[in-house]
Design an enzyme around this catalytic site. Structure first.
Site, PDB file in Angstrom:
ATOM      1  CG  ASN A  23     -35.787  12.575   4.803  1.00 10.82           C
ATOM      2  OD1 ASN A  23     -36.650  12.359   5.650  1.00 10.82           O
ATOM      3  ND2 ASN A  23     -36.022  12.542   3.496  1.00 10.82           N
ATOM      4  CG  ASP A  29     -36.429   7.804   5.140  1.00  9.30           C
ATOM      5  OD1 ASP A  29     -35.645   6.994   5.673  1.00  9.30           O
ATOM      6  OD2 ASP A  29     -36.460   9.019   5.427  1.00  9.30           O
ATOM      7  CG  ASP A  98     -47.627  -5.549   0.532  1.00  9.53           C
ATOM      8  OD1 ASP A  98     -48.492  -6.230  -0.040  1.00  9.53           O
ATOM      9  OD2 ASP A  98     -47.684  -5.228   1.733  1.00  9.53           O
ATOM     10  CG  ASP A 199     -53.357  -5.706  -0.485  1.00  9.62           C
ATOM     11  OD1 ASP A 199     -53.274  -5.700   0.756  1.00  9.62           O
ATOM     12  OD2 ASP A 199     -54.198  -5.050  -1.119  1.00  9.62           O
ATOM     13  CD  GLU A 256     -54.646  -8.685   3.049  1.00 11.15           C
ATOM     14  OE1 GLU A 256     -54.958  -8.057   4.059  1.00 11.15           O
ATOM     15  OE2 GLU A 256     -54.497  -8.142   1.939  1.00 11.15           O
ATOM     16  CG  HIS A 329     -50.373  -3.159   7.092  1.00 10.32           C
ATOM     17  ND1 HIS A 329     -50.132  -4.483   6.798  1.00 10.32           N
ATOM     18  CD2 HIS A 329     -51.207  -2.705   6.125  1.00 10.32           C
ATOM     19  CE1 HIS A 329     -50.782  -4.810   5.699  1.00 10.32           C
ATOM     20  NE2 HIS A 329     -51.455  -3.757   5.263  1.00 10.32           N
ATOM     21  CG  ASP A 330     -54.570  -3.865   6.896  1.00 14.92           C
ATOM     22  OD1 ASP A 330     -54.402  -2.639   6.813  1.00 14.92           O
ATOM     23  OD2 ASP A 330     -54.571  -4.619   5.904  1.00 14.92           O
TER      24      ASP A 330
END
Length: 561
Positions: A23, A29, A98, A199, A256, A329-330
């Site tokens: 968008n 998104d 997650d 997580d 994790e 992502h980490d």
């Protein structure tokens, strides 16, 4: 060995904020994800691991959840989520959400109520402590800097937060809180999602006596990790979670678990544990950590990497299951961390590390952009970074412990924002990620590293990943074969075999720019061989007993014993 779908699948992680913006607001998104499901189907993956999309004030980019049953406004609506779930399932792709339940946001209604009064019915949803000396209850340091304890004026007590002060830890000692979590999990499973990535789930049980931690040289705070990693009631809590929330459904679960050992991994993932399917350990991604962790990285040896992988492969071979990953992502970009992101070797080494990982026993994970060969980014201004961990480390470590140049070397090599720059879809402005201004700058190399380019090139890293996934679906030995490391002491070649019945794979990966010779050990014998995949134009008829390798070359042979 028990055969199950989650052992045979390949998982693709999406970090929604950086995946695809539909968008034009500069933020990825849910509708952007839905639009790329055909692309993921072309790659051949089976499961999407979706980083948090829940309502959040974004102190830690969605890992601070203020409402577990609603979608973050920036990401869309629940209707958008439902459409994405339906479309993914239409393409035969499962969704793994997650689950962040070690902590919530301090803006969650539970915490707002908890901090109002010591008599609140929500007080024990979190961990509150009073001290008489005006000092925090323990000397523990938080993951993002500072103390793990935050003083709250309203009730004159401290609350525990192992991460940011806006991420108060939930009190798993409270059965009412645990039931709230299980009810929330059932809410999503009833919607039709297929499982959870959990997580830092091995942090949920704390040593409730809260001892002081050891203060290491160069640190201001004590290390409390042994009092909250793999805590005293962790197996009880996970077994209860399995019974109350997971067991009625056919799910995939991965925990994790920083600090987890092989022996603990067996307890979490063993076939009779009734806890989790697999765990993420952190041993390999911690290689090269210096005095200040990843912020002053040191050289590491290939023998160290091989020893870690072999230990986990052999340790969970009979009971349990491995997660296989280079990045997420980490973590920094896989090619920049484990391969060579120079123009000459980026694609070759990217294919090599992919072959090395995907041929091991375990479930492989691909992090968004890995399949197109994305690399680390070298921003020169701290204001270009968005990650709370990076910003806090820069604040806390400079100039007293590290100079600006020293910590920037660490940020460029290991910082989390390396993985969070937008996915590079094409060579148009902002890499086709957004029509607006991206929430974090795009890596400038998007003009030549992008999905449109690799899809057109049959020799690209994308098509190599696609072939690896196809081979996994066609060869049981890749999934279920036993692992044995060979040439253990070699500092350039990572080689191993996988064996199932009379079939054996020989995997040869050169992790260097040099041209070492692979030597086949005497105990590896075969009657015939077939080259399954290679990242360079290899001669299939070449003898493998003594094989000169090109820089970053990878070969996988099928041997008939």
């Amino acid at each position: 060995m028990n055969k199950t779908w989650w052992k045979e699948c390949v998982i693709y992680q999406i970090y929604p904020r950086s995946f695809n913006d539909s968008n034009g607001d500069g933020i990825g998104d849910i509708n952007g994800i839905t639009g790329k499901i055909p692309y993921l189907s072309e790659l051949g993956i089976d499961v999407i691991w979706l980083s948090p999309v829940y309502q959040s004030p974004n102190d830690d980019n969605g890992y601070d959840i203020s409402d577990y049953r609603n979608i973050m406004d920036e990401f869309g609506t629940m209707e958008d989520f439902d459409r994405m779930l339906v479309k993914a399932h239409e393409y035969g792709i499962k969704i793994m959400m997650d689950l962040v339940v070690n902590h919530s946001s301090d803006e969650h209604q539970w915490f707002r109520e908890s901090r109002k009064s010591k008599d609140s019915s929500y007080r024990d949803y979190y961990i509150w402590k009073k001290t008489d000396n005006g000092e925090p209850p323990t000397n523990w340091g938080a993951a993002f800097g500072g103390s793990v304890w935050e003083y709250d004026e309203q009730t004159g007590e401290y609350y525990l937060h192992l991460f940011s002060k806006k991420q108060p830890d939930l009190n798993w000692e409270n059965p009412v809180l645990r039931n709230e979590v299980y009810e929330m999990m059932r809410f999503w499973l009833d919607k039709g999602i297929d499982g959870f990535r959990m997580d830092v789930v091995n942090f949920i049980s704390k040593d409730t006596s809260y001892p002081q931690g050891e203060i290491r040289e160069g640190h201001n705070y004590g290390d409390g990790s042994k009092y909250y990693m793999n805590g005293p009631r962790i197996h009880e809590f996970l077994q209860e979670m399995n019974k109350e929330a997971l067991s009625p459904y056919d799910t995939i679960t991965v925990g994790e678990m920083p600090g987890v050992t092989v022996e603990e991994g067996k307890l979490y993932t063993g076939k009779d544990s009734n806890e989790l399917n697999m765990v993420f350990h952190f041993e390999h991604v911690g290689l090269g950590d210096g005095q200040y962790g990843k912020w002053d990285p040191r050289p590491w040896k290939l023998t160290e990497l091989k020893e870690i992988f072999s230990k986990w492969q052999k340790g969970l071979e009979e009971d349990g299951w491995n997660s296989l990953y280079w990045s997420n992502h980490d973590q920094p970009r896989a090619i920049s961390r484990w391969g060579n992101d120079s123009e000459e070797y980026r694609v070759i080494s990217g294919k090599m590390i992919a072959a090395c990982l995907h041929m091991m026993q375990g479930t492989p994970y691909i992090y968004q952009g890995e399949e197109i060969g994305m690399t680390n980014v070298k921003f020169t201004d701290i204001n270009d970074y968005r990650d709370i961990e990076t910003l806090n480390a820069y604040r806390d470590l400079t100039p007293d412990f590290l100079t600006h140049d020293e910590i920037f070397k660490g940020i460029h090599k290991r910082g989390r924002d390396n993985a969070r720059t937008p996915v590079q879809w094409d060579a148009s402005p902002n890499s086709g990620f957004t029509d607006g201004t991206p929430w974090i700058n795009v890596n400038p190399n998007y003009e030549w590293i992008n999905a449109e380019a690799v899809l057109k090139d049959e020799d690209s890293i994308f098509h190599f990943y696609k072939k690896l996934i196809q081979l996994r679906k066609q060869n049981e030995v890749i999934v279920y074969g036993t692992f044995d490391l060979i040439m253990e002491e070699n500092e350039q070649i990572f080689a191993y075999t996988r064996t199932l019945g009379n079939e054996q794979l020989l995997v040869i990966c050169n992790f260097s720019e040099e041209t070492p010779d692979f030597k086949l050990p005497d105990h590896v014998r075969y009657s015939s061989k077939e080259l399954l995949i290679s990242n360079l134009n290899a001669n299939e008829n070449e003898e493998i007993e003594n094989l000169p390798l090109k820089p970053y070359e990878a070969r996988v042979y099928r041997l008939m014993i």
